[in-house]
Scaffold this active site. Structure first.
Site, PDB file in Angstrom:
ATOM      1  N   ASN A  51       0.869  -1.179   0.000  1.00  0.00           N
ATOM      2  CA  ASN A  51       0.000   0.000   0.000  1.00  0.00           C
ATOM      3  C   ASN A  51       0.909   1.234   0.000  1.00  0.00           C
ATOM      4  OD1 ASN A  51      -1.867   2.007   0.461  1.00  0.00           O
ATOM      5  ND2 ASN A  51      -2.419   1.344   2.533  1.00  0.00           N
ATOM      6  N   TRP A  52       1.069   1.801  -1.184  1.00  0.00           N
ATOM      7  CA  TRP A  52       2.012   2.928  -1.318  1.00  0.00           C
ATOM      8  C   TRP A  52       1.456   4.220  -0.715  1.00  0.00           C
ATOM      9  CZ3 TRP A  52       4.285   2.618  -7.029  1.00  0.00           C
ATOM     10  CH2 TRP A  52       5.075   1.464  -7.121  1.00  0.00           C
ATOM     11  N   LYS A  53       0.160   4.234  -0.424  1.00  0.00           N
ATOM     12  CA  LYS A  53      -0.505   5.459   0.077  1.00  0.00           C
ATOM     13  C   LYS A  53      -0.199   6.633  -0.867  1.00  0.00           C
ATOM     14  CE  LYS A  53      -0.408   3.432   4.624  1.00  0.00           C
ATOM     15  NZ  LYS A  53      -0.411   3.597   6.060  1.00  0.00           N
TER      16      LYS A  53
ATOM     17  N   HIS B 245      -9.766   1.377   4.793  1.00  0.00           N
ATOM     18  CA  HIS B 245      -8.504   1.622   5.501  1.00  0.00           C
ATOM     19  C   HIS B 245      -8.754   2.619   6.630  1.00  0.00           C
ATOM     20  CE1 HIS B 245      -4.434   2.860   6.391  1.00  0.00           C
ATOM     21  NE2 HIS B 245      -4.029   1.757   5.797  1.00  0.00           N
TER      22      HIS B 245
ATOM     23  N   GLU C 278      -7.125   5.050   7.676  1.00  0.00           N
ATOM     24  CA  GLU C 278      -6.892   6.463   7.322  1.00  0.00           C
ATOM     25  C   GLU C 278      -8.119   7.045   6.635  1.00  0.00           C
ATOM     26  OE1 GLU C 278      -3.153   5.813   5.284  1.00  0.00           O
ATOM     27  OE2 GLU C 278      -2.239   5.343   7.220  1.00  0.00           O
TER      28      GLU C 278
ATOM     29  N   GLU D 105      -5.889  -4.570  10.661  1.00  0.00           N
ATOM     30  CA  GLU D 105      -4.880  -3.532  10.840  1.00  0.00           C
ATOM     31  C   GLU D 105      -5.182  -2.739  12.107  1.00  0.00           C
ATOM     32  OE1 GLU D 105      -2.752  -2.441   6.968  1.00  0.00           O
ATOM     33  OE2 GLU D 105      -4.513  -1.170   7.091  1.00  0.00           O
TER      34      GLU D 105
ATOM     35  N   GLY E  23       1.986   2.624  10.715  1.00  0.00           N
ATOM     36  CA  GLY E  23       2.962   3.697  10.529  1.00  0.00           C
ATOM     37  C   GLY E  23       3.637   4.135  11.821  1.00  0.00           C
TER      38      GLY E  23
ATOM     39  N   SER F 159       2.888  -1.760  10.459  1.00  0.00           N
ATOM     40  CA  SER F 159       4.339  -1.805  10.687  1.00  0.00           C
ATOM     41  C   SER F 159       4.974  -3.168  10.408  1.00  0.00           C
ATOM     42  CB  SER F 159       4.677  -1.331  12.110  1.00  0.00           C
ATOM     43  OG  SER F 159       4.250   0.013  12.291  1.00  0.00           O
TER      44      SER F 159
ATOM     45  N   GLY G  66       2.633  -0.967   4.353  1.00  0.00           N
ATOM     46  CA  GLY G  66       2.712   0.448   3.974  1.00  0.00           C
ATOM     47  C   GLY G  66       4.155   0.875   3.826  1.00  0.00           C
ATOM     48  N   GLY G  67       4.703   1.502   4.861  1.00  0.00           N
ATOM     49  CA  GLY G  67       6.049   2.078   4.815  1.00  0.00           C
ATOM     50  C   GLY G  67       7.100   1.168   4.206  1.00  0.00           C
TER      51      GLY G  67
HETATM   52  P1  PGA Z   1       2.439   0.575   7.695  1.00  0.00           P
HETATM   53  O1  PGA Z   1       1.033   0.765   6.963  1.00  0.00           O
HETATM   54  O2  PGA Z   1       3.018  -0.729   7.193  1.00  0.00           O
HETATM   55  O3  PGA Z   1       3.258   1.746   7.276  1.00  0.00           O
HETATM   56  O4  PGA Z   1       2.177   0.522   9.139  1.00  0.00           O
HETATM   57  C1  PGA Z   1       0.167  -0.329   6.775  1.00  0.00           C
HETATM   58  C2  PGA Z   1      -1.134   0.166   6.195  1.00  0.00           C
HETATM   59  O5  PGA Z   1      -1.573   1.256   6.550  1.00  0.00           O
HETATM   60  O6  PGA Z   1      -1.753  -0.508   5.359  1.00  0.00           O
END
Ligand code: PGA
Length: 254
Positions: A9-11, A94, A96, A166, A172, A211, A232-233
């Site tokens: 997930n590149w966001k 998600h 966010e 999640e 993050g 994470s 993500g990251g």
């Molecule tokens: P993260 O993000 O790996 O940076 O914690 C995961 C996500 O939000 O899907």
């Protein structure tokens, strides 16, 4: 044999040059494997770029879908547009989006249904906040997030869906749920689905996100009810992402 999914997930990150370098690196390290699916979810504007760059065994997903079918909805992207690009997946719910863009249970259920209508496999995200975990509400929060979608749509749609657990406090933050904490929630998710359909409860892939990195993925992915990760990251770093992929590869070949 267990099937694992590694979802990037590149966001809202990347640009044409960065994406090209990252995809060229990933393309060289990933191989066709029916038990290991690599899915990249770039921002909308780069979907076409990544579709053109990627090798055929890599699948592409969108990070969001409109809850409307079509019409005067400035700035929105519909399911049929995503289907027009021949995408395979879409991330829905998600945290966010739940927190910052008012994606509530009704909106999420509509998005889930529209994903299916457009032949996209939804990756439905659920998870509790830190406050909810501290108050012992983890399982009830996750249960209500999943039930609200099942009850607004139909359980049969989950036969072709993915769930991602999640925990919001782990996204993050560098703080990961332990494999035992994650496994507990994953097995509860199967128990919730089992009350509707036991075959779907057994077969639905449930990914962990929050994470995930090269150092912690092995412990997570070897748990019985964890079928991979939503990353993500760490997915923005080619070497780290490929290390996660290779760890998954080793697990399924063991
Ligand atoms: P993260 O993000 O790996 O940076 O914690 C995961 C996500 O939000 O899907």
């Amino acid at each position: 044999m267990k099937k694992l999914f590694i979802v990037a997930n590149w966001k809202m990150n990347g640009d044409k040059r960065f994406n090209e370098q990252l995809m060229r690196y990933i393309n060289e390290q990933v191989f066709k494997n029916s038990n290991l699916e690599v899915i990249i979810c770039p921002p909308f504007t780069y979907l076409t770029q990544i579709l053109e760059l990627k090798i055929s065994c890599i699948k592409i997903g969108a990070q969001n879908i409109s809850e409307k079918k079509d019409g005067a909805f400035t700035g929105e992207i519909s399911g049929s547009m995503l289907q027009d690009l021949k995408l395979d997946y879409v991330i829905i719910g998600h945290s966010e989006r739940r927190q910052m863009y008012n994606d509530d249970d009704n909106v999420i259920a509509r998005k889930f249904e529209l994903a299916h209508q457009n032949k996209l496999t939804p990756i439905l995200c659920v998870g509790e906040s830190l406050n909810e975990r501290n108050h012992g509400q983890t399982l009830s929060v996750v249960e209500s997030q999943i039930k609200s979608v099942i009850e607004a749509t139909q359980i049969e749609l989950f036969a072709k869906s993915i769930i991602a657990y999640e925990p919001v406090w782990a996204i993050g933050t560098g703080e990961t749920a332990t494999s035992i904490q994650a496994e507990e929630v994953h097995s509860s998710i199967r128990a919730i689905i089992e009350t509707y359909d036991s075959n779907i409860a057994t077969s639905i892939p449930i990914l962990y996100g929050g994470s995930v990195n090269a150092a912690n993925c092995k412990d997570l992915f070897t748990m019985v009810n964890i079928n991979g990760g939503l990353i993500g990251g760490a997915s923005l770093n080619g070497e780290e992402f490929v290390e996660i992929y290779q760890t998954a590869e080793k697990i399924i070949n063991e």
